[in-house]
Design a protein around this motif. Structure first.
Motif, PDB file in Angstrom:
ATOM      1  N   MET A 123      -6.850  10.851   0.664  1.00  0.00           N
ATOM      2  CA  MET A 123      -5.690  11.273   1.444  1.00  0.00           C
ATOM      3  C   MET A 123      -5.848  10.873   2.910  1.00  0.00           C
ATOM      4  SD  MET A 123      -2.729  12.814   1.556  1.00  0.00           S
ATOM      5  CE  MET A 123      -2.518  13.970   0.183  1.00  0.00           C
ATOM      6  N   ALA A 124      -7.044  11.036   3.459  1.00  0.00           N
ATOM      7  CA  ALA A 124      -7.288  10.649   4.854  1.00  0.00           C
ATOM      8  C   ALA A 124      -7.068   9.156   5.047  1.00  0.00           C
ATOM      9  CB  ALA A 124      -8.700  11.043   5.261  1.00  0.00           C
ATOM     10  N   GLY A 125      -7.550   8.344   4.081  1.00  0.00           N
ATOM     11  CA  GLY A 125      -7.338   6.901   4.173  1.00  0.00           C
ATOM     12  C   GLY A 125      -5.875   6.540   4.125  1.00  0.00           C
ATOM     13  N   ARG A 126      -5.118   7.223   3.258  1.00  0.00           N
ATOM     14  CA  ARG A 126      -3.675   6.980   3.165  1.00  0.00           C
ATOM     15  C   ARG A 126      -2.971   7.319   4.485  1.00  0.00           C
ATOM     16  NH1 ARG A 126      -0.750   4.372  -0.270  1.00  0.00           N
ATOM     17  NH2 ARG A 126       0.833   5.990  -0.470  1.00  0.00           N
ATOM     18  N   ILE A 127      -3.354   8.424   5.093  1.00  0.00           N
ATOM     19  CA  ILE A 127      -2.713   8.833   6.346  1.00  0.00           C
ATOM     20  C   ILE A 127      -3.062   7.863   7.474  1.00  0.00           C
ATOM     21  CG2 ILE A 127      -2.670  10.650   8.099  1.00  0.00           C
ATOM     22  CD1 ILE A 127      -2.943  12.680   5.822  1.00  0.00           C
ATOM     23  N   LEU A 128      -4.304   7.377   7.498  1.00  0.00           N
ATOM     24  CA  LEU A 128      -4.681   6.362   8.505  1.00  0.00           C
ATOM     25  C   LEU A 128      -3.803   5.123   8.373  1.00  0.00           C
ATOM     26  CD1 LEU A 128      -8.598   6.321   8.696  1.00  0.00           C
ATOM     27  CD2 LEU A 128      -6.985   6.907  10.521  1.00  0.00           C
ATOM     28  N   GLY A 143       1.975  12.636   1.718  1.00  0.00           N
ATOM     29  CA  GLY A 143       1.070  12.528   2.861  1.00  0.00           C
ATOM     30  C   GLY A 143       1.285  11.242   3.630  1.00  0.00           C
ATOM     31  N   TYR A 144       1.522  10.160   2.889  1.00  0.00           N
ATOM     32  CA  TYR A 144       1.774   8.869   3.547  1.00  0.00           C
ATOM     33  C   TYR A 144       3.069   8.935   4.362  1.00  0.00           C
ATOM     34  CZ  TYR A 144       1.923   3.796   4.147  1.00  0.00           C
ATOM     35  OH  TYR A 144       1.939   2.539   4.695  1.00  0.00           O
ATOM     36  N   ALA A 145       4.125   9.464   3.752  1.00  0.00           N
ATOM     37  CA  ALA A 145       5.403   9.550   4.464  1.00  0.00           C
ATOM     38  C   ALA A 145       5.271  10.395   5.730  1.00  0.00           C
ATOM     39  CB  ALA A 145       6.477  10.136   3.549  1.00  0.00           C
ATOM     40  N   LEU A 146       4.554  11.503   5.635  1.00  0.00           N
ATOM     41  CA  LEU A 146       4.341  12.347   6.814  1.00  0.00           C
ATOM     42  C   LEU A 146       3.548  11.598   7.876  1.00  0.00           C
ATOM     43  CD1 LEU A 146       4.649  15.145   8.089  1.00  0.00           C
ATOM     44  CD2 LEU A 146       2.503  15.804   6.987  1.00  0.00           C
ATOM     45  N   GLY A 147       2.575  10.803   7.441  1.00  0.00           N
ATOM     46  CA  GLY A 147       1.802  10.006   8.397  1.00  0.00           C
ATOM     47  C   GLY A 147       2.667   9.012   9.145  1.00  0.00           C
ATOM     48  N   VAL A 148       3.642   8.419   8.452  1.00  0.00           N
ATOM     49  CA  VAL A 148       4.554   7.469   9.113  1.00  0.00           C
ATOM     50  C   VAL A 148       5.424   8.196  10.138  1.00  0.00           C
ATOM     51  CG1 VAL A 148       6.475   5.871   8.773  1.00  0.00           C
ATOM     52  CG2 VAL A 148       4.585   5.913   7.141  1.00  0.00           C
ATOM     53  N   VAL A 149       5.967   9.341   9.733  1.00  0.00           N
ATOM     54  CA  VAL A 149       6.877  10.090  10.618  1.00  0.00           C
ATOM     55  C   VAL A 149       6.168  10.552  11.890  1.00  0.00           C
ATOM     56  CG1 VAL A 149       8.264  12.187  10.809  1.00  0.00           C
ATOM     57  CG2 VAL A 149       8.373  10.819   8.731  1.00  0.00           C
ATOM     58  N   LEU A 168      -6.392  -0.805  12.122  1.00  0.00           N
ATOM     59  CA  LEU A 168      -6.338   0.560  11.599  1.00  0.00           C
ATOM     60  C   LEU A 168      -5.878   0.557  10.150  1.00  0.00           C
ATOM     61  CD1 LEU A 168      -6.562   3.616  12.191  1.00  0.00           C
ATOM     62  CD2 LEU A 168      -4.172   3.542  12.943  1.00  0.00           C
ATOM     63  N   PHE A 169      -4.922  -0.303   9.831  1.00  0.00           N
ATOM     64  CA  PHE A 169      -4.439  -0.438   8.458  1.00  0.00           C
ATOM     65  C   PHE A 169      -5.564  -0.888   7.519  1.00  0.00           C
ATOM     66  CE2 PHE A 169      -2.791  -3.466   5.274  1.00  0.00           C
ATOM     67  CZ  PHE A 169      -1.999  -2.617   4.527  1.00  0.00           C
ATOM     68  N   ILE A 170      -6.348  -1.855   7.964  1.00  0.00           N
ATOM     69  CA  ILE A 170      -7.474  -2.345   7.151  1.00  0.00           C
ATOM     70  C   ILE A 170      -8.470  -1.216   6.913  1.00  0.00           C
ATOM     71  CG2 ILE A 170      -9.436  -3.944   7.114  1.00  0.00           C
ATOM     72  CD1 ILE A 170      -7.666  -5.851   8.837  1.00  0.00           C
ATOM     73  N   VAL A 171      -8.820  -0.500   7.966  1.00  0.00           N
ATOM     74  CA  VAL A 171      -9.780   0.610   7.843  1.00  0.00           C
ATOM     75  C   VAL A 171      -9.243   1.679   6.889  1.00  0.00           C
ATOM     76  CG1 VAL A 171     -10.889   2.506   9.081  1.00  0.00           C
ATOM     77  CG2 VAL A 171     -10.839   0.221  10.093  1.00  0.00           C
ATOM     78  N   GLY A 172      -7.954   2.014   7.017  1.00  0.00           N
ATOM     79  CA  GLY A 172      -7.362   3.029   6.151  1.00  0.00           C
ATOM     80  C   GLY A 172      -7.457   2.656   4.682  1.00  0.00           C
ATOM     81  N   ASN A 173      -7.224   1.388   4.373  1.00  0.00           N
ATOM     82  CA  ASN A 173      -7.288   0.960   2.974  1.00  0.00           C
ATOM     83  C   ASN A 173      -8.719   0.861   2.470  1.00  0.00           C
ATOM     84  OD1 ASN A 173      -4.512   0.186   1.695  1.00  0.00           O
ATOM     85  ND2 ASN A 173      -4.375  -0.459   3.832  1.00  0.00           N
ATOM     86  N   LEU A 174      -9.647   0.512   3.340  1.00  0.00           N
ATOM     87  CA  LEU A 174     -11.052   0.502   2.934  1.00  0.00           C
ATOM     88  C   LEU A 174     -11.541   1.923   2.677  1.00  0.00           C
ATOM     89  CD1 LEU A 174     -12.599  -2.242   5.271  1.00  0.00           C
ATOM     90  CD2 LEU A 174     -12.185  -2.380   2.798  1.00  0.00           C
ATOM     91  N   VAL A 175     -11.133   2.868   3.515  1.00  0.00           N
ATOM     92  CA  VAL A 175     -11.484   4.272   3.282  1.00  0.00           C
ATOM     93  C   VAL A 175     -10.910   4.728   1.940  1.00  0.00           C
ATOM     94  CG1 VAL A 175     -11.106   6.642   4.071  1.00  0.00           C
ATOM     95  CG2 VAL A 175     -11.736   4.869   5.708  1.00  0.00           C
ATOM     96  N   SER A 176      -9.664   4.347   1.652  1.00  0.00           N
ATOM     97  CA  SER A 176      -9.045   4.711   0.376  1.00  0.00           C
ATOM     98  C   SER A 176      -9.819   4.118  -0.794  1.00  0.00           C
ATOM     99  CB  SER A 176      -7.593   4.228   0.343  1.00  0.00           C
ATOM    100  OG  SER A 176      -6.816   4.846   1.352  1.00  0.00           O
ATOM    101  N   THR A 230       0.820  -1.214   0.000  1.00  0.00           N
ATOM    102  CA  THR A 230       0.000   0.000   0.000  1.00  0.00           C
ATOM    103  C   THR A 230       0.852   1.263   0.000  1.00  0.00           C
ATOM    104  OG1 THR A 230      -2.087   0.831   0.900  1.00  0.00           O
ATOM    105  CG2 THR A 230      -0.322   0.499   2.475  1.00  0.00           C
ATOM    106  N   GLU A 231       2.071   1.178   0.558  1.00  0.00           N
ATOM    107  CA  GLU A 231       2.941   2.367   0.559  1.00  0.00           C
ATOM    108  C   GLU A 231       3.408   2.721  -0.847  1.00  0.00           C
ATOM    109  OE1 GLU A 231       7.053   4.069   2.599  1.00  0.00           O
ATOM    110  OE2 GLU A 231       6.625   1.919   2.685  1.00  0.00           O
ATOM    111  N   PHE A 232       3.879   1.710  -1.611  1.00  0.00           N
ATOM    112  CA  PHE A 232       4.557   1.993  -2.873  1.00  0.00           C
ATOM    113  C   PHE A 232       3.682   1.832  -4.110  1.00  0.00           C
ATOM    114  CE2 PHE A 232       8.144   0.715  -0.059  1.00  0.00           C
ATOM    115  CZ  PHE A 232       8.821   1.923  -0.073  1.00  0.00           C
ATOM    116  N   VAL A 233       2.571   1.106  -4.013  1.00  0.00           N
ATOM    117  CA  VAL A 233       1.786   0.827  -5.223  1.00  0.00           C
ATOM    118  C   VAL A 233       1.163   2.089  -5.792  1.00  0.00           C
ATOM    119  CG1 VAL A 233      -0.474   0.375  -4.137  1.00  0.00           C
ATOM    120  CG2 VAL A 233       0.205  -0.870  -6.214  1.00  0.00           C
ATOM    121  N   ILE A 234       0.960   3.097  -4.949  1.00  0.00           N
ATOM    122  CA  ILE A 234       0.336   4.334  -5.424  1.00  0.00           C
ATOM    123  C   ILE A 234       1.192   4.992  -6.509  1.00  0.00           C
ATOM    124  CG2 ILE A 234       1.421   5.826  -3.700  1.00  0.00           C
ATOM    125  CD1 ILE A 234      -2.224   6.036  -4.953  1.00  0.00           C
TER     126      ILE A 234
END
Length: 430
Positions: free
Chosen positions: A95-100, A46-52, A77-85, A18-22
């Motif tokens: 973007m919110a799903g990616r950050i989750l 946005g994803y990188a900032l979410g990790v940091v 939380l990871f499952i929910v984030g990808n479902l939101v995406s 999910t990090e790199f496929v985008i």
């Protein structure tokens, strides 16, 4: 190696995908939401900032939660984030799903590294961490190309649904296979924060930012570098990325194997070779044969740093390693962002697409310098009899102390039976 590590690796595979496929789905996402490619590219930032931000934050909030329970919550939380995406009707919700999902990423690898290390004997810990990270490298070899292909043929949302399904499999595996680990006696927020008073922690984190950043300076601009300089077609670049992913996979396993035998010496050699490869790639990138030879080698020595760097931080934070481990995952992503920015600067300055390799080489040589300084401090502390001593376990487990001698060997004493695996203290700098 315990079967529980497989469950951690499966979850790592989903997270890495999910990090790199985008990156391979930006045109489809941009077209669906009628935004520009650069705007869609913010999903990566946005994803990188979410990790940091999210990794250390969730780790702090979870200091009172048993580690298995925390891993399950993060996977959820990871499952929910990808479902939101996958279901996002607007770019902002995507973007919110990616950050989750990114919040789960940082804390999962930080806590997962500690859990993986505690599942095995001390002399196999780097190998266990590397085995968990195998899921991340496999994501680059298989998950990203397959996810990109799936998204291009069935819509980009299908990729996120499949990644969410991988998260469900990982959740079930963790629930069934990872043993329950009670919260260690010393796992209080104050103890977790206290380790950051140690200069060696900051040196270890700096090594991570610079060492891994050196790789990402090259990797961020690999496509224009190969098409403009080496003359590859876009489809040819796909195969080069596959070779790079294979190199990451091999390097991850080798890095764990060597780090379990001589951690600091392994880092010296790996970072030195990586420095040479990145500088040499400035010239090799202008030849198809040179690129085919150099790219997988950079992958090997690049990812060979990951397990040693992760274990180095955990060793320096022995007794309270969870937050430091998550901070190191944030450091990897900080290195990504810094290297991509610096690489963009030198290209914009008119130095050419090969210039990011000089940035990467300079970052790698700086990481080597920090490693040499850190090792010298270890040796000086050992000669002066001031080897760092950490205590593990409370009254129930017995007071166990471990210290690093001049050669980095660990000596231990105990007034009661040896502590359990989640409470063992490990001294720094093998």
């Amino acid at each position: 190696m315990p079967l529980a590590l497989l469950a951690l690796a499966i979850s790592a595979f989903g997270i890495g995908t999910t990090e790199f496929v985008i990156m391979g789905l930006l045109p489809e996402v941009a077209g669906d939401f009628s935004v520009s490619i650069p705007t869609a590219g913010l999903l990566i930032s946005g994803y990188a900032l979410g990790v940091v931000v999210g990794g250390p934050l969730l780790t702090v909030l979870g200091t009172r939660v048993p580690r298995k329970g925390m891993l399950l919550m993060l996977t959820g939380l990871f499952i929910v984030g990808n479902l939101v995406s996958a279901m996002a009707p607007a770019f902002g919700l995507l973007m919110a799903g990616r950050i989750l999902a990114a919040f789960a990423h940082g804390a999962f690898f930080g806590i997962g590294s500690v859990v993986a290390a505690d599942l095995v004997a001390p002399h196999k810990r780097a190998g266990a961490i590397a085995l968990m990270f195998t899921g991340l490298t496999a994501a680059n070899v298989l998950g990203v190309p397959m996810g990109t292909l799936l998204g291009q043929h069935f819509g980009w949302r299908s990729t996120f649904y499949v990644v969410a399904a991988l998260g469900v499999i990982g959740f079930a595996g963790i629930a069934a296979l990872v043993p329950v680990q009670s919260r260690p006696e010393g796992a209080r927020l104050g103890a977790e924060l206290a380790v950051f008073r140690t200069p060696q922690i900051w040196l270890a984190l700096t090594m991570t930012v610079l060492g891994w950043g050196g790789i990402f300076a090259m990797f961020t601009y690999i496509t224009p570098m190969m098409t403009e300089l080496a003359g590859f077609s876009p489809s040819g670049v796909t195969w080069l990325l596959f070779l790079f992913g294979v190199g990451l996979f091999v390097g991850n396993l080798l890095g764990g194997w060597f780090a379990d035998r001589a951690l600091m010496r392994s880092l010296y050699v790996i970072l030195a070779v990586l420095t040479v490869l990145l500088f040499a790639f400035t010239f090799a990138a202008q030849s198809r044969v040179g690129a085919i030879v150099a790219i997988p080698l950079i992958g090997v020595f690049g990812f060979a740093t990951v397990a040693p760097l992760q274990k180095r931080v955990m060793d320096q934070a022995a007794g309270a390693p969870t937050l430091a481990s998550a901070a190191n995952i944030a450091a990897f992503n900080l290195g990504n962002a810094l290297a991509a920015w610096l690489g963009g600067l030198v290209i914009s300055a008119g130095l050419g697409y090969q210039a990011p390799n000089w940035v990467g080489g300079l970052m790698a040589v700086a990481a080597l310098g920090v490693a040499v300084l850190s090792g010298a401090l270890d040796r000086r502390a050992g000669r002066s009899g001031g080897g760092r001593v950490v205590a593990a376990g409370g009254p129930a487990s017995g007071g166990v102390a471990a210290a690093a001698g001049p050669d980095g060997a660990v000596t231990a004493s105990a007034s009661a039976p040896v502590a359990g695996p989640t409470e063992r203290a490990v001294a720094a700098g093998r």
